[in-house]
Design a protein around this motif. Structure first.
Motif, PDB file in Angstrom:
ATOM      1  N   GLN A 176      -0.267 -13.618  48.078  1.00 29.91           N
ATOM      2  CA  GLN A 176       1.071 -13.943  47.590  1.00 29.91           C
ATOM      3  C   GLN A 176       1.053 -13.909  46.059  1.00 29.91           C
ATOM      4  OE1 GLN A 176       3.441 -16.823  50.178  1.00 29.91           O
ATOM      5  NE2 GLN A 176       1.359 -17.547  50.533  1.00 29.91           N
ATOM      6  N   GLY A 177       1.575 -14.921  45.409  1.00 28.84           N
ATOM      7  CA  GLY A 177       1.680 -14.902  43.959  1.00 28.84           C
ATOM      8  C   GLY A 177       0.981 -16.069  43.296  1.00 28.84           C
ATOM      9  N   TYR A 203       0.285  -5.787  29.061  1.00 27.32           N
ATOM     10  CA  TYR A 203      -1.059  -5.992  29.598  1.00 27.32           C
ATOM     11  C   TYR A 203      -0.991  -6.658  30.965  1.00 27.32           C
ATOM     12  CZ  TYR A 203      -6.109  -6.756  29.573  1.00 27.32           C
ATOM     13  OH  TYR A 203      -7.452  -6.718  29.886  1.00 27.32           O
ATOM     14  N   ARG A 204      -0.043  -7.566  31.146  1.00 24.15           N
ATOM     15  CA  ARG A 204       0.146  -8.185  32.472  1.00 24.15           C
ATOM     16  C   ARG A 204       0.550  -7.135  33.502  1.00 24.15           C
ATOM     17  NH1 ARG A 204       2.853 -12.118  29.376  1.00 24.15           N
ATOM     18  NH2 ARG A 204       4.900 -11.473  30.187  1.00 24.15           N
ATOM     19  N   VAL A 205       1.435  -6.230  33.108  1.00 26.96           N
ATOM     20  CA  VAL A 205       1.855  -5.148  34.014  1.00 26.96           C
ATOM     21  C   VAL A 205       0.668  -4.252  34.340  1.00 26.96           C
ATOM     22  CG1 VAL A 205       3.292  -3.089  34.218  1.00 26.96           C
ATOM     23  CG2 VAL A 205       4.260  -5.178  33.232  1.00 26.96           C
ATOM     24  N   LYS A 206      -0.119  -3.936  33.332  1.00 23.59           N
ATOM     25  CA  LYS A 206      -1.279  -3.058  33.533  1.00 23.59           C
ATOM     26  C   LYS A 206      -2.245  -3.622  34.564  1.00 23.59           C
ATOM     27  CE  LYS A 206      -5.158  -0.916  31.081  1.00 23.59           C
ATOM     28  NZ  LYS A 206      -5.828  -0.736  29.759  1.00 23.59           N
ATOM     29  N   LEU A 209      -0.184  -8.236  37.449  1.00 24.68           N
ATOM     30  CA  LEU A 209       0.311  -9.590  37.688  1.00 24.68           C
ATOM     31  C   LEU A 209       1.718  -9.545  38.267  1.00 24.68           C
ATOM     32  CD1 LEU A 209      -2.171 -10.468  36.043  1.00 24.68           C
ATOM     33  CD2 LEU A 209      -0.742 -12.208  34.992  1.00 24.68           C
ATOM     34  N   LYS A 210       1.984 -10.408  39.234  1.00 26.65           N
ATOM     35  CA  LYS A 210       3.283 -10.404  39.916  1.00 26.65           C
ATOM     36  C   LYS A 210       4.293 -11.327  39.251  1.00 26.65           C
ATOM     37  CE  LYS A 210       1.260  -9.353  44.424  1.00 26.65           C
ATOM     38  NZ  LYS A 210       1.117  -9.783  45.833  1.00 26.65           N
ATOM     39  N   SER A 211       3.810 -12.297  38.474  1.00 28.65           N
ATOM     40  CA  SER A 211       4.738 -13.275  37.922  1.00 28.65           C
ATOM     41  C   SER A 211       4.141 -13.932  36.690  1.00 28.65           C
ATOM     42  CB  SER A 211       5.074 -14.344  38.970  1.00 28.65           C
ATOM     43  OG  SER A 211       3.886 -15.033  39.354  1.00 28.65           O
ATOM     44  N   LYS A 212       5.016 -14.607  35.955  1.00 30.70           N
ATOM     45  CA  LYS A 212       4.611 -15.463  34.837  1.00 30.70           C
ATOM     46  C   LYS A 212       5.350 -16.783  35.015  1.00 30.70           C
ATOM     47  CE  LYS A 212       4.930 -15.931  29.811  1.00 30.70           C
ATOM     48  NZ  LYS A 212       5.456 -15.342  28.571  1.00 30.70           N
TER      49      LYS A 212
END
Length: 252
Positions: A176-177, A203-206, A209-212
């Motif tokens: 999940q997340g 960098y999170r997209v790279k 990561l699904k969420s912040k």
């Protein structure tokens, strides 16, 4: 989810910003997910699989590892410790598992307060904190802080890049997340440039990561409140100090 990662890392002398620490986190996350999955498989054998299991990919033998972001493997040299292919075969043979989903990493604020340990995956902010919500004020201290104080790594000293890599490594073993918190000092006249925010986001997209979740900031106002240590400070004043708040939507 996982509770008390910062305490575990301190006990083993591991740091969020070092390669060895990232490999340690990988091993913890893999062990956590493997044994949860085995337990769900056993429950599926004893009690039956989850309803609508046919609408999931478990009967096909899917594992989070199959669809994890490959850029995570560039963070450090990771090795797996368990026989995932054997487990996959057992899941296929059983037609799935007892649960349709198994893992989501939340802040675990209520559980951390109740058990006296550290929040979820997060590093500690300080060795001692005032934790407040609408109902109570809790004076919290890091577990074994008197003995492991120097081994703990403050969240304020961990760059966004390393926090992103922490969550990306754990996401590899999560179906999940994650409530992914970040931390930033903004003292005096300092500011956060838009280029920094964009760079952190990309960098999170790279890394997939699904969420912040929260962007926590250490401000001069908060530091002054800590220094004053006003005993009769109002809740809204305490909120400016270093604390963790309860969130009804994300407690465990």
């Amino acid at each position: 989810g996982i509770l008390g990662l910062a305490h575990l890392m301190a006990k083993h002398g591991q740091r969020y910003t070092e390669t060895a620490g990232k490999q340690f986190i990988h091993n913890v996350a893999e062990r956590h997910y493997y044994h949860l999955l085995r337990a769900s498989l056993q429950l599926g054998k004893e009690l039956g699989n989850a309803p609508w299991m046919h609408k999931t990919r478990w009967p096909e033998g899917w594992l989070p590892l199959d669809t994890s972001n490959r850029n995570v493997e560039k963070i450090a040299t990771f090795t797996t410790c368990y026989d995932w292919e054997a487990l996959r075969s057992e899941i296929v043979a059983n037609g799935g598992i007892r649960n349709s989903v198994l893992v989501a990493h939340m802040p675990t604020e209520t559980s951390a307060n109740a058990s006296g340990t550290t929040n979820g995956l997060y590093p500690i902010r300080e060795l001692t904190l005032i934790k407040t919500d609408n109902h109570r004020v809790n004076y919290w201290a890091a577990p074994d802080g008197d003995r492991l104080g120097e081994a703990y790594q403050s969240a304020w000293d961990i760059p966004a890049k390393d926090m992103t890599e922490l969550y990306a490594i754990v996401q590899k073993w999560t179906d999940q997340g994650i409530s992914a918190d970040f931390y930033r000092k903004v003292l005096g006249d300092a500011s956060i440039e838009s280029t920094e925010l964009i760079s952190d986001y990309l960098y999170r997209v790279k890394l997939g990561l699904k969420s912040k979740y929260y962007m926590n900031q250490k401000t001069s106002a908060g530091m002054r409140q800590l220094e004053l240590n006003i005993p009769k400070a109002r809740p809204e004043e305490l909120a400016a100090a270093e604390h963790d708040s309860d969130c009804e939507a994300c407690t465990l």
